[in-house]
Enzyme design. Structure first.
Site, short mmCIF file in Angstrom:
data_model
loop_
_atom_site.label_atom_id
_atom_site.label_comp_id
_atom_site.label_asym_id
_atom_site.label_seq_id
_atom_site.Cartn_x
_atom_site.Cartn_y
_atom_site.Cartn_z
CB SER A 257 22.87 4.52 -11.34
OG SER A 257 23.79 5.55 -11.60
CG ASP B 227 22.46 9.59 -4.86
OD1 ASP B 227 23.68 9.41 -5.07
OD2 ASP B 227 21.61 9.48 -5.76
CG HIS C 258 15.48 9.77 -12.58
ND1 HIS C 258 16.39 9.18 -13.43
CD2 HIS C 258 16.21 10.53 -11.71
CE1 HIS C 258 17.61 9.58 -13.11
NE2 HIS C 258 17.53 10.39 -12.07
NE ARG D 125 28.63 8.75 -12.30
CZ ARG D 125 28.12 9.75 -11.58
NH1 ARG D 125 27.00 9.55 -10.92
NH2 ARG D 125 28.72 10.92 -11.53
#
Length: 283
Positions: free
Chosen positions: A188, A153, A37, A190
């Site tokens: 990620s 993605d 990010h 996750r």
């Protein structure tokens, strides 16, 4: 750092900045921020006067409610991470569900010329309706000049480009390279939920993609896919959901290779109950 929870207040602030000739970059996130990010935010800051970062776990794009409940929420740590990047030129928008959806938490229906039926769309029904709903609403609120999305993605990136084109939304979509850990695992949110055992074995996902890329140079997509499926059958800690080699523009699985087309391999793997996705350009 400006931090907004209300869309009207945010829109008014952005309008005032634009009236002074400032350009606005936008990085939409679901929080639990990581270096991937941050790389998007830094690129946005390099190319714009200000960058808006939205932090919102969007309920309409989860087909699995348990995944929605367990999705990490770390707002204080996220804001602190962004402050380290820039305390003056980043604007945080962290709304609650009501600010986005009022009292109607439902996704709109979208068509993306068939892109939505491939891969993630096939395995997560309604997912891209939820993505289209939140992205379109955020674009209306933020009115960015540029919006930044990671290629991890990749299907989502292609769908958002199609959304912007079909709905004539005045924003330039910028795709940014996948950021990886030193061992190759794609960054990620996750990843933080992986057990130590799953985190240790997870880099095999990218190593498999790298080998698949090499094999695709001389083998058919069918042969490469069969090799990947066999490789994961030997991995007790990882479960392959899908491996697909597709045309980058249509996202349709390749039947016969053509030198005039660009191909990409896509993969989704379960590490316990954590679902990880990745992809790699093949040519």
């Amino acid at each position: 750092m400006k931090n907004f929870q209300n869309k009207t207040e945010l829109s008014n602030h952005i309008s005032a900045l634009k009236a002074k000739g400032n350009s606005i970059g936008f990085v939409p996130t679901m929080g639990a921020l990581h270096a991937g990010h941050v790389s998007l935010v830094k690129r946005g800051l390099n190319e714009n006067n200000f960058v808006v970062v939205s932090i919102f776990v969007n309920p309409t794009q989860f087909d699995n409610q348990d995944d929605l409940i367990k999705y990490p929420r770390t707002l204080e740590a996220d804001v602190a991470m962004l402050k380290d990047v820039s305390d003056n030129y980043i604007i945080v928008y962290a709304p609650n569900v009501k600010d986005i959806y009022d009292d109607n938490i439902e996704a709109d229906s979208f068509e993306y010329d068939g892109l939505e039926h491939q891969m993630e769309g096939a395995f997560r029904p309604g997912h891209f309706d939820g993505v289209g709903t939140i992205v379109k609403r955020l674009f209306k609120i933020v009115t960015p000049d540029f919006a930044y999305f990671g290629e991890k993605d990749f299907q989502q990136l292609q769908i958002i480009k199609k959304l912007v084109a079909l709905h004539h939304i005045p924003v330039t979509i910028v795709g940014c390279p996948i950021l990886r850990a030193e061992d190759g695992l794609a960054m990620s949110s996750r990843n933080a939920r992986l057990t130590p055992q799953h985190r240790e074995i997870a880099p095999i996902i990218y190593k498999t993609l790298q080998t698949a890329k090499t094999k695709f140079g001389t083998k058919s997509a069918k042969v490469v896919s069969e090799w990947v499926e066999k490789a994961f059958k030997n991995q007790s800690l990882l479960e392959l959901e899908y491996f697909i080699i597709a045309d980058e523009s249509t996202l349709k699985p390749v039947k016969r290779k053509s030198t005039k087309k660009s191909y990409r391999a896509f993969i989704a793997v379960y590490a316990g109950d954590i679902r990880l996705i990745d992809n790699i350009a093949l040519n």
